[in-house]
Scaffold this active site. Structure first.
Site, short mmCIF file in Angstrom:
data_model
loop_
_atom_site.label_atom_id
_atom_site.label_comp_id
_atom_site.label_asym_id
_atom_site.label_seq_id
_atom_site.Cartn_x
_atom_site.Cartn_y
_atom_site.Cartn_z
NE ARG A 37 -17.31 -11.16 7.89
CZ ARG A 37 -18.14 -11.08 8.91
NH1 ARG A 37 -18.73 -12.14 9.36
NH2 ARG A 37 -18.39 -9.94 9.51
CD GLN A 87 -9.58 -7.07 6.46
OE1 GLN A 87 -8.81 -6.19 6.04
NE2 GLN A 87 -9.43 -7.66 7.61
CG ASP A 92 -16.79 -8.54 5.62
OD1 ASP A 92 -18.01 -8.78 5.61
OD2 ASP A 92 -16.04 -8.86 6.55
CB SER A 114 -17.38 -6.18 8.20
OG SER A 114 -16.94 -7.42 8.66
P1 NAD Z 1 -21.50 -12.54 14.57
O1 NAD Z 1 -22.39 -11.45 14.07
O2 NAD Z 1 -21.68 -13.93 14.07
O3 NAD Z 1 -21.65 -12.61 16.18
C1 NAD Z 1 -21.52 -11.45 16.98
C2 NAD Z 1 -20.75 -11.79 18.25
O4 NAD Z 1 -21.58 -12.55 19.12
C3 NAD Z 1 -19.49 -12.62 18.01
O5 NAD Z 1 -18.38 -11.90 18.52
C4 NAD Z 1 -19.77 -13.89 18.81
O6 NAD Z 1 -18.60 -14.44 19.40
C5 NAD Z 1 -20.73 -13.38 19.87
N1 NAD Z 1 -21.50 -14.41 20.56
C6 NAD Z 1 -22.07 -15.54 20.06
N2 NAD Z 1 -22.69 -16.24 21.04
C7 NAD Z 1 -22.52 -15.54 22.19
C8 NAD Z 1 -22.94 -15.72 23.53
N3 NAD Z 1 -23.64 -16.79 23.90
N4 NAD Z 1 -22.59 -14.79 24.44
C9 NAD Z 1 -21.87 -13.71 24.08
N5 NAD Z 1 -21.44 -13.47 22.83
C10 NAD Z 1 -21.77 -14.37 21.90
O7 NAD Z 1 -19.98 -12.15 14.43
P2 NAD Z 1 -19.28 -11.07 13.47
O8 NAD Z 1 -19.37 -9.75 14.12
O9 NAD Z 1 -19.81 -11.22 12.11
O10 NAD Z 1 -17.76 -11.56 13.52
C11 NAD Z 1 -17.41 -12.93 13.68
C12 NAD Z 1 -15.92 -13.15 13.54
O11 NAD Z 1 -15.49 -12.88 12.23
C13 NAD Z 1 -15.07 -12.30 14.44
O12 NAD Z 1 -13.99 -13.07 14.87
C14 NAD Z 1 -14.56 -11.23 13.55
O13 NAD Z 1 -13.35 -10.64 14.00
C15 NAD Z 1 -14.35 -12.05 12.30
N6 NAD Z 1 -14.29 -11.20 11.11
C16 NAD Z 1 -13.21 -11.33 10.27
C17 NAD Z 1 -13.12 -10.53 9.15
C18 NAD Z 1 -11.97 -10.64 8.19
O14 NAD Z 1 -10.96 -11.19 8.51
N7 NAD Z 1 -12.13 -10.14 6.99
C19 NAD Z 1 -14.11 -9.61 8.89
C20 NAD Z 1 -15.20 -9.51 9.77
C21 NAD Z 1 -15.28 -10.33 10.88
#
Ligand code: NAD
Length: 374
Positions: A122, A127, A130, A133
């Site tokens: 990520r 991006q 990804d 996402s």
């Molecule tokens: P994910 O699917 O792993 O989790 C979904 C959400 O659940 C996350 O926001 C996490 O903090 C939350 N979560 C976990 N335990 C929890 C709890 N007990 N109570 C409430 N919420 C809880 O996450 P994701 O959507 O795949 O994204 C994870 C991270 O990766 C984020 O910071 C996102 O911005 C980042 N990301 C970066 C890029 C990039 O830079 N290319 C792309 C996609 C995502």
């Protein structure tokens, strides 16, 4: 170089790994593209759409497999299909190597160079590759539509001659990619939205979408890994969090849960007691259903009614929006192939962190540091 796509065979899988638009890009790069007949049918891409851009239709699955250099898929093909590939063939699909060690060892034994779309790092440069996402965003959108459909109330405020109906209240738990899209969609449908996440970094993103961020003071301030993912909370913090969610759940008409912790079962956020205290007619859509669920009562693949609360545990939501899910997935794949292919031939340059982390197996070895060191 022959690049092929098989018809997906898993239940609930309507997506296809290659769209006619992306096939046309590959053909321009002198890659010969082959598919099985009706490969794109479930996502509304007909054979004709493919043949119009120069794709060939194979007479059988076996014929296709035996001549393939690069195989694209959504779900990993069966061992039977994989064993018909040439040694050294490249496979690109979702692999989930940590959860599927047997598949990884099959890929090693068959000497298949496998790239996992779930393993793309990520980072900014990746991006456009990804797929996690792309798919999470679709899941968040679709979960909001399911909630609106299952709820026996309007989402928006309605001013009618018969009186004013207040807007519904939606609570989104987990504000990652899926959660943020669920917030945006529920807001567009007119609901009043609150959201919670253990990562305080998402507060501004939640607020910028017009939702209220609900907070609890946790004793462990380190709730996020270096990679930006959530960490598991301490027992004390889990109790604090459940108390907060309990208070907000009582007032909500809809709860959409999206909370995940990489490599761990989904955190339990909604207990039976909380469901018992919710308003009759409320709806919970649990996007973590396939990972054990964020609600104690969720059963993956079913909708249940407990104490007059509907609990929906959808599986493979992106597949329900198969046309656009395939469009985005195929573009993510094209971006990865553009990095991998040098003059039409795969070049496994492990000095590139995207290729290193995404390659699960190559020349019979495990390459992905995440899987190797686990
Ligand atoms: P994910 O699917 O792993 O989790 C979904 C959400 O659940 C996350 O926001 C996490 O903090 C939350 N979560 C976990 N335990 C929890 C709890 N007990 N109570 C409430 N919420 C809880 O996450 P994701 O959507 O795949 O994204 C994870 C991270 O990766 C984020 O910071 C996102 O911005 C980042 N990301 C970066 C890029 C990039 O830079 N290319 C792309 C996609 C995502």
């Amino acid at each position: 170089m022959i690049l092929s796509v098989l018809k997906e065979v898993e239940e609930h899988e309507n997506r296809v790994a290659l769209t006619p638009e992306v096939a046309a890009h590959l053909i321009k790069k002198d890659i010969e593209v082959w598919i099985e007949s009706d490969t794109g049918l479930a996502s509304s891409f007909l054979d004709k759409h493919y043949t119009d851009v120069g794709v060939n239709i194979a007479s059988s699955r076996d014929e296709l497999l035996s001549k393939t250099d690069i195989l694209l898929a959504v779900q990993a093909p069966s061992v039977e299909d994989l064993s018909k590939l040439k040694k050294g063939a490249v496979l690109v699909c979702f692999i989930w190597g940590l959860q599927n060690p047997e598949l990884v060892s099959t890929l090693q034994k068959l000497n298949i160079s496998a790239l996992g779309m779930d393993a793309v790092p990520r980072i900014s440069r990746a991006q456009n590759m990804d797929a996690l996402s792309s798919m999470s965003s679709i899941a968040g959108y679709k979960a909001s539509l399911i909630a609106a459909n299952e709820l026996d109330k309007y989402f928006p405020m309605m001013m009618t001659a018969a009186g004013t109906i207040p807007p519904s209240k939606a609570l989104i738990l987990g504000a990652g990619v899926a959660g943020l899209q669920a917030i945006a969609t529920c807001r567009k449908l007119g609901a009043v939205v609150e959201a919670f996440d253990v990562r305080p970094a998402v507060k501004e993103q939640v607020q910028s979408l017009g939702a209220k961020f609900i907070e609890v003071e946790l004793s462990d301030e380190e709730t996020e890994t270096k990679g930006g993912y959530a960490k598991e909370l301490t027992e004390e913090d889990k109790l604090k969090q459940r108390e907060l969610i309990h208070q907000h759940a009582k007032k909500s008409d809809v709860i959409i849960t999206t909370a995940l912790i990489p490599g761990r079962p989904a955190p339990l956020l909604i207990t039976k007691e909380m469901v018992r205290d919710m308003k009759p007619g409320s709806v919970i859509v649990d996007l973590a259903a396939e990972n054990g669920g964020n609600c104690e009562l969720t059963k993956a693949g079913t909708t249940q009614i407990v104490n007059e609360v509907k609990i929906v545990g959808p599986v493979n939501l992106p597949s329900q929006l198969a046309n656009h899910a395939s469009t985005l997935y195929a573009k993510n794949m094209l971006a990865l192939l553009n990095l991998l292919l040098e003059e039409g031939t795969p070049n496994f340059n492990f000095e590139d962190e995207i290729i290193l982390n995404t390659t699960i197996t190559h020349n019979g070895e495990i390459i992905s540091p995440l899987i190797k060191n686990n």
